[in-house]
Enzyme design. Structure first.
Site, PDB file in Angstrom:
ATOM      1  N   ARG A 295       0.852  -1.194   0.000  1.00  0.00           N
ATOM      2  CA  ARG A 295       0.000   0.000   0.000  1.00  0.00           C
ATOM      3  C   ARG A 295       0.883   1.238   0.000  1.00  0.00           C
ATOM      4  NH1 ARG A 295      -3.486  -2.785  -1.449  1.00  0.00           N
ATOM      5  NH2 ARG A 295      -5.549  -3.156  -0.548  1.00  0.00           N
TER       6      ARG A 295
ATOM      7  N   GLU B 135      -4.246   7.440  -5.116  1.00  0.00           N
ATOM      8  CA  GLU B 135      -4.401   6.653  -6.345  1.00  0.00           C
ATOM      9  C   GLU B 135      -5.666   7.136  -7.041  1.00  0.00           C
ATOM     10  OE1 GLU B 135      -4.228   2.472  -5.504  1.00  0.00           O
ATOM     11  OE2 GLU B 135      -2.186   2.616  -4.743  1.00  0.00           O
TER      12      GLU B 135
ATOM     13  N   HIS C 158      -1.399   0.289  -9.686  1.00  0.00           N
ATOM     14  CA  HIS C 158      -1.997  -0.704  -8.766  1.00  0.00           C
ATOM     15  C   HIS C 158      -2.568  -1.912  -9.534  1.00  0.00           C
ATOM     16  CE1 HIS C 158      -3.967  -1.111  -4.545  1.00  0.00           C
ATOM     17  NE2 HIS C 158      -3.655  -2.288  -5.038  1.00  0.00           N
TER      18      HIS C 158
HETATM   19  O1  LIG Z   1      -5.735  -5.573  -1.598  1.00  0.00           O
HETATM   20  C1  LIG Z   1      -5.759  -6.090  -2.703  1.00  0.00           C
HETATM   21  O2  LIG Z   1      -6.502  -7.033  -2.964  1.00  0.00           O
HETATM   22  C2  LIG Z   1      -4.856  -5.598  -3.785  1.00  0.00           C
HETATM   23  O3  LIG Z   1      -4.171  -4.476  -3.441  1.00  0.00           O
HETATM   24  C3  LIG Z   1      -5.619  -5.361  -5.065  1.00  0.00           C
HETATM   25  O4  LIG Z   1      -5.897  -6.542  -5.606  1.00  0.00           O
END
Ligand SMILES: O=C(O)[C@H](O)CO
Length: 359
Positions: free
Chosen positions: A276, A305, A324
């Site tokens: 993240r 984002e 992402h």
């Molecule tokens: O948390 C999640 O699932 C990822 O960051 C996106 O698929």
């Protein structure tokens, strides 16, 4: 199978309208059908999940019919009123305001993500709402992308294709576009879980010399799979030639990758983040990259984002930024939607979910 947008729309129209489903049935059946638990889905999720919900006959659902634009908050607050279940993705903040708007009927939340930093866990717990999420099914896809991003960054592939395309490719040169190789390197993992192990398993054949990891506590079972040594956070910074961030974003890990960490890293180190954006202080990262404190960074996640195209990080040649996409393979996204749907249905039946967060 991935179906066309039009076919999907048709599916949804049938699925989302109980009266359509009951078309031609007696009014008694219509009444019975309308007592099915109500579910709102905040995104046009991949077809496998929708199929499971539709064919379950267990719920009536409505969804935000777009994958390109998230449901506006105002609309979301309206749509969740009185629902029994909610399926969301990581763009929706599930907080006090939303849970208040949903009201006391809401029993199950199912997020189509492994990350859960968009959920107010305390609020959910307080209200006795069960939470499903989607770990494991995305591990391979995320690990694959992490390796791709690491190699792209360390071997300067974006710069290289740009030079080739724009006339920068002159004669073969001895040190032009040189990068850093994995062979003989130390790879550090911040937050060793399933994904960290899967990344290390894929990197090992590149002749990595040593894997190290830092976490809140040693994780000997996982570490033994990849023969990784537990080290302090400082040692992780100092020793890693490649540092891959795999920890969840929590209040404890917020901006844990900051000036302090970067200042201890080698000038030749590559920093990779596929967890993240919030675990990184981006100003400090910009400073570390632009002054040569570290050699490069590959980021699949940022704050915010999307990252505005005017962001200073985009001006750096030694920073590779992806939008992402770590879990973005057709198979994985379909599996995530199926798991999210099954978690929801199990939760609404009062049964254990396949993957449930312990609150
Ligand atoms: O948390 C999640 O699932 C990822 O960051 C996106 O698929």
């Amino acid at each position: 199978m991935w179906c066309s947008r039009m076919a999907l729309r048709r599916l949804q129209q049938v699925a989302v309208t109980p009266l359509n489903m009951a078309g031609g049935l007696t009014s008694k059946v219509q009444r019975e059908m309308s007592t099915l638990p109500r579910v709102y889905i905040t995104r046009q999720i991949p077809p496998e999940g929708l199929k499971i919900l539709r064919e379950s006959g267990q719920v009536q659902f409505e969804l935000w019919d777009s994958d390109d634009v998230p449901v506006p908050r105002k609309e979301l607050l309206q749509k969740v009123k009185g629902v029994d279940g909610l399926v969301c993705v990581l763009t929706e903040k599930i907080d006090t305001e939303l849970l208040d708007a949903a009201g006391p009927n809401l029993k199950v939340l199912s997020t189509m993500s492994v990350g859960f930093d968009h959920l107010s866990l305390e609020e959910l717990k307080k209200r006795g709402i069960r939470v499903g999420y989607t770990p494991d099914v995305l591990t391979d896809s995320v690990a694959e992308l992490t390796v791709a991003l690491l190699l792209t960054t360390s071997r300067r592939l974006i710069e290289a294709t740009h030079e080739a395309k724009t006339g920068g490719w002159g004669t073969w040169r001895t040190l032009w576009l040189c990068g850093h190789e994995l062979a003989g390197s130390t790879v550090g993992i911040l937050g060793l879980g399933r994904i960290g192990v899967a990344i290390a398993e894929r990197l090992a054949p590149f002749k990595v010399k040593k894997f190290i990891y830092a976490d809140v506590a040693p994780r000997p079972e996982l570490a033994s799979v990849i023969n990784a040594e537990y080290v302090s956070f400082d040692e992780l910074a100092k020793q890693s030639d490649f540092l891959s961030v795999c920890c969840a974003l929590t209040p404890e890990t917020k901006e844990i990758c900051n000036k302090d960490l970067f200042s201890k890293m080698k000038n030749t180190s590559i920093f990779i983040n596929t967890s993240r954006g919030g675990v990184v202080n981006q100003e400090d990262l910009y400073e570390a990259l632009s002054t040569g404190q570290i050699a490069g960074a590959g980021l699949d996640v940022t704050v915010p984002e999307p990252l505005p195209t005017s962001h200073p990080l985009f001006t750096l040649k030694n920073c590779v930024i992806l939008p992402h996409i770590a879990s973005a393979s057709y198979a994985t996204r379909n599996n995530m939607s199926a798991l999210a749907a099954n978690n929801l249905l199990l939760g609404l039946r009062g049964e254990p979910m396949i993957k449930e967060l312990k609150l």
